[in-house]
Design a protein around this motif. Structure first.
Motif, PDB file in Angstrom:
ATOM      1  N   GLU A  19     -14.215   5.185  -4.808  1.00 20.72           N
ATOM      2  CA  GLU A  19     -14.723   4.583  -3.581  1.00 20.72           C
ATOM      3  C   GLU A  19     -13.578   4.005  -2.743  1.00 20.72           C
ATOM      4  N   PHE A  20     -12.632   3.370  -3.405  1.00 19.62           N
ATOM      5  CA  PHE A  20     -11.497   2.783  -2.687  1.00 19.62           C
ATOM      6  C   PHE A  20     -10.652   3.895  -2.052  1.00 19.62           C
ATOM      7  N   LEU A  21     -10.402   4.959  -2.810  1.00 20.81           N
ATOM      8  CA  LEU A  21      -9.629   6.077  -2.275  1.00 20.81           C
ATOM      9  C   LEU A  21     -10.347   6.718  -1.083  1.00 20.81           C
ATOM     10  N   THR A  22     -11.654   6.842  -1.184  1.00 27.71           N
ATOM     11  CA  THR A  22     -12.424   7.420  -0.077  1.00 27.71           C
ATOM     12  C   THR A  22     -12.294   6.576   1.190  1.00 27.71           C
ATOM     13  N   ALA A  23     -12.247   5.257   1.024  1.00 32.12           N
ATOM     14  CA  ALA A  23     -12.190   4.368   2.187  1.00 32.12           C
ATOM     15  C   ALA A  23     -10.782   4.239   2.769  1.00 32.12           C
ATOM     16  N   TYR A  24      -9.743   4.268   1.913  1.00 31.53           N
ATOM     17  CA  TYR A  24      -8.422   3.883   2.403  1.00 31.53           C
ATOM     18  C   TYR A  24      -7.348   4.970   2.313  1.00 31.53           C
ATOM     19  N   TRP A  25      -7.602   6.074   1.617  1.00 33.85           N
ATOM     20  CA  TRP A  25      -6.561   7.097   1.506  1.00 33.85           C
ATOM     21  C   TRP A  25      -6.277   7.725   2.867  1.00 33.85           C
ATOM     22  N   ARG A  26      -5.032   7.637   3.294  1.00 32.58           N
ATOM     23  CA  ARG A  26      -4.580   8.142   4.586  1.00 32.58           C
ATOM     24  C   ARG A  26      -5.400   7.554   5.743  1.00 32.58           C
ATOM     25  N   SER A  27      -5.698   6.282   5.638  1.00 32.49           N
ATOM     26  CA  SER A  27      -6.466   5.601   6.678  1.00 32.49           C
ATOM     27  C   SER A  27      -5.778   5.722   8.032  1.00 32.49           C
ATOM     28  N   GLN A  28      -6.580   5.883   9.049  1.00 36.29           N
ATOM     29  CA  GLN A  28      -6.056   5.990  10.413  1.00 36.29           C
ATOM     30  C   GLN A  28      -5.953   4.631  11.100  1.00 36.29           C
ATOM     31  N   THR A  29      -6.297   3.555  10.377  1.00 34.16           N
ATOM     32  CA  THR A  29      -6.228   2.214  10.967  1.00 34.16           C
ATOM     33  C   THR A  29      -4.968   1.461  10.556  1.00 34.16           C
ATOM     34  N   VAL A  30      -4.071   2.103   9.808  1.00 34.90           N
ATOM     35  CA  VAL A  30      -2.823   1.445   9.397  1.00 34.90           C
ATOM     36  C   VAL A  30      -1.875   1.392  10.593  1.00 34.90           C
ATOM     37  N   PRO A  31      -0.815   0.575  10.519  1.00 34.42           N
ATOM     38  CA  PRO A  31       0.105   0.467  11.665  1.00 34.42           C
ATOM     39  C   PRO A  31       0.778   1.780  12.042  1.00 34.42           C
ATOM     40  N   GLU A  32       1.070   2.636  11.042  1.00 33.67           N
ATOM     41  CA  GLU A  32       1.748   3.908  11.326  1.00 33.67           C
ATOM     42  C   GLU A  32       0.976   5.053  10.666  1.00 33.67           C
ATOM     43  N   PRO A  87      -7.200  20.642  -7.534  1.00 32.76           N
ATOM     44  CA  PRO A  87      -6.635  19.377  -7.064  1.00 32.76           C
ATOM     45  C   PRO A  87      -7.692  18.501  -6.408  1.00 32.76           C
ATOM     46  N   VAL A  88      -7.572  17.203  -6.660  1.00 31.70           N
ATOM     47  CA  VAL A  88      -8.519  16.249  -6.081  1.00 31.70           C
ATOM     48  C   VAL A  88      -8.161  16.031  -4.616  1.00 31.70           C
ATOM     49  N   THR A  89      -9.148  16.044  -3.755  1.00 31.84           N
ATOM     50  CA  THR A  89      -8.909  15.783  -2.335  1.00 31.84           C
ATOM     51  C   THR A  89      -9.920  14.764  -1.815  1.00 31.84           C
ATOM     52  N   TYR A  90      -9.489  14.039  -0.800  1.00 29.71           N
ATOM     53  CA  TYR A  90     -10.364  13.079  -0.127  1.00 29.71           C
ATOM     54  C   TYR A  90     -10.200  13.281   1.373  1.00 29.71           C
ATOM     55  N   ASP A  91     -11.247  12.999   2.110  1.00 31.25           N
ATOM     56  CA  ASP A  91     -11.112  12.964   3.562  1.00 31.25           C
ATOM     57  C   ASP A  91     -10.316  11.720   3.941  1.00 31.25           C
ATOM     58  N   ARG A  92      -9.658  11.769   5.071  1.00 33.67           N
ATOM     59  CA  ARG A  92      -8.913  10.594   5.519  1.00 33.67           C
ATOM     60  C   ARG A  92      -9.869   9.429   5.732  1.00 33.67           C
ATOM     61  N   GLY A  93      -9.536   8.299   5.100  1.00 32.71           N
ATOM     62  CA  GLY A  93     -10.428   7.146   5.141  1.00 32.71           C
ATOM     63  C   GLY A  93     -10.486   6.485   6.507  1.00 32.71           C
ATOM     64  N   ASP A  94     -11.563   5.727   6.709  1.00 31.46           N
ATOM     65  CA  ASP A  94     -11.701   5.001   7.966  1.00 31.46           C
ATOM     66  C   ASP A  94     -11.149   3.584   7.881  1.00 31.46           C
ATOM     67  N   GLY A  95     -10.589   3.243   6.710  1.00 36.91           N
ATOM     68  CA  GLY A  95      -9.983   1.919   6.566  1.00 36.91           C
ATOM     69  C   GLY A  95     -10.970   0.792   6.391  1.00 36.91           C
ATOM     70  N   ASP A  96     -12.237   1.131   6.138  1.00 39.30           N
ATOM     71  CA  ASP A  96     -13.241   0.084   5.957  1.00 39.30           C
ATOM     72  C   ASP A  96     -13.868   0.220   4.573  1.00 39.30           C
ATOM     73  N   GLY A  97     -13.401  -0.611   3.661  1.00 38.63           N
ATOM     74  CA  GLY A  97     -13.959  -0.609   2.315  1.00 38.63           C
ATOM     75  C   GLY A  97     -14.670  -1.900   2.002  1.00 38.63           C
ATOM     76  N   THR A  98     -15.098  -2.589   3.034  1.00 41.73           N
ATOM     77  CA  THR A  98     -15.722  -3.898   2.828  1.00 41.73           C
ATOM     78  C   THR A  98     -17.052  -3.793   2.083  1.00 41.73           C
ATOM     79  N   GLY A  99     -17.615  -2.608   2.067  1.00 45.82           N
ATOM     80  CA  GLY A  99     -18.858  -2.441   1.342  1.00 45.82           C
ATOM     81  C   GLY A  99     -18.664  -2.236  -0.151  1.00 45.82           C
ATOM     82  N   ILE A 100     -17.417  -2.106  -0.598  1.00 49.15           N
ATOM     83  CA  ILE A 100     -17.126  -1.915  -2.017  1.00 49.15           C
ATOM     84  C   ILE A 100     -17.066  -3.282  -2.693  1.00 49.15           C
ATOM     85  N   ALA A 101     -17.796  -3.443  -3.758  1.00 50.38           N
ATOM     86  CA  ALA A 101     -17.825  -4.732  -4.463  1.00 50.38           C
ATOM     87  C   ALA A 101     -16.436  -5.114  -4.938  1.00 50.38           C
TER      88      ALA A 101
END
Length: 239
Positions: A210-223, A81-95
């Motif tokens: 790259e997007f999944l790495t940055a935003y998957w289960r981000s801790q910066t979302v409202p909930e 199964p594919v896994t990602y670390d919880r993202g930091d909510g910052d994907g601004t570096g992705i083109a």
């Protein structure tokens, strides 16, 4: 008075001692022969039962080995199964990533969202269960899932083939992801997270991971850490 018929002589009895001895010996031989035949028959039946047990043991062992081989093969060849670390909510570096500011209120009815697909905003109190869907899902429920840290991947059903969908699914984690078709997209695939969006050129675009790495289960979302199951299913839920 009716005369009594004469008694018939016993063929196994003779008045001659020598003849009687031969008769007795012949009877013993017959009994011994019958005994030997019964013993031989018993030995044949015993050997047959032993052969049957051996056959069943061989069949059972072969079956057990076949099951073990299947289990080992399934473990060896089943993709991990594919896994990602919880993202930091910052994907601004992705083109190509766009970011937005949206409200996060619970409301009734439909909502007119400023982004297509929506990346946030007021939404239904029930979130959409994260899964793969074969039909478009309600925006208001999907947005609530984004609020919990899910990533919503939408695609143009006319531009994406079944093989393309398989390629997408192979890159997805098992939870906190929604995959569904969406009408009116201006790109083959669009990835959305809370207040962030990325339009992809196709299913082989490396920016998907790259997007999944940055935003998957981000801790910066409202909930953050909110559930992505146990609420409502959209139409065409597959898994």
């Amino acid at each position: 008075m009716t005369p009594t018929p004469p008694s018939q002589p016993n063929p196994r009895v003779s008045g001659n001692p020598a003849t009687q001895s031969k008769i007795t010996l012949t009877a013993k031989q017959q009994r011994e022969q019958q005994k030997q035949e019964k013993l031989a028959q018993y030995q044949r039946e015993l050997a047959k039962r032993r052969r049957s047990k051996v056959v069943w043991w061989v069949v059972g062992i072969a079956g057990a080995l076949a099951v073990i081989a299947l289990v080992v093969a399934s473990i060896a060849f089943t993709p991990k199964p594919v896994t990602y670390d919880r993202g930091d909510g910052d994907g601004t570096g992705i083109a190509g990533v766009e970011t937005f500011e949206n409200t996060a209120n619970h409301v009734e009815g439909t909502v007119a969202y400023p982004q297509t697909p929506p990346t946030g905003g007021d939404h239904n109190a029930a979130w959409l269960n994260c899964a793969v869907y074969s039909e478009p899902v309600p925006n208001e429920n999907a947005v609530h899932s984004l609020e919990h840290g899910a990533v919503w991947i939408t695609y143009d059903a006319d531009a994406v083939s079944d093989a393309d969908l398989d390629a997408i699914r192979a890159k997805l984690p098992s939870s906190y992801v929604i995959l569904s078709p969406f009408e009116g997209l201006d790109a083959p695939v669009v990835m959305s997270a809370w207040n962030a969006q990325l339009k992809l050129d196709g299913t082989d675009d490396e920016r998907m991971e790259e997007f999944l790495t940055a935003y998957w289960r981000s801790q910066t979302v409202p909930e953050p850490n909110g559930a992505c199951a146990g609420a409502v299913d959209g139409p065409g839920k597959q898994s």
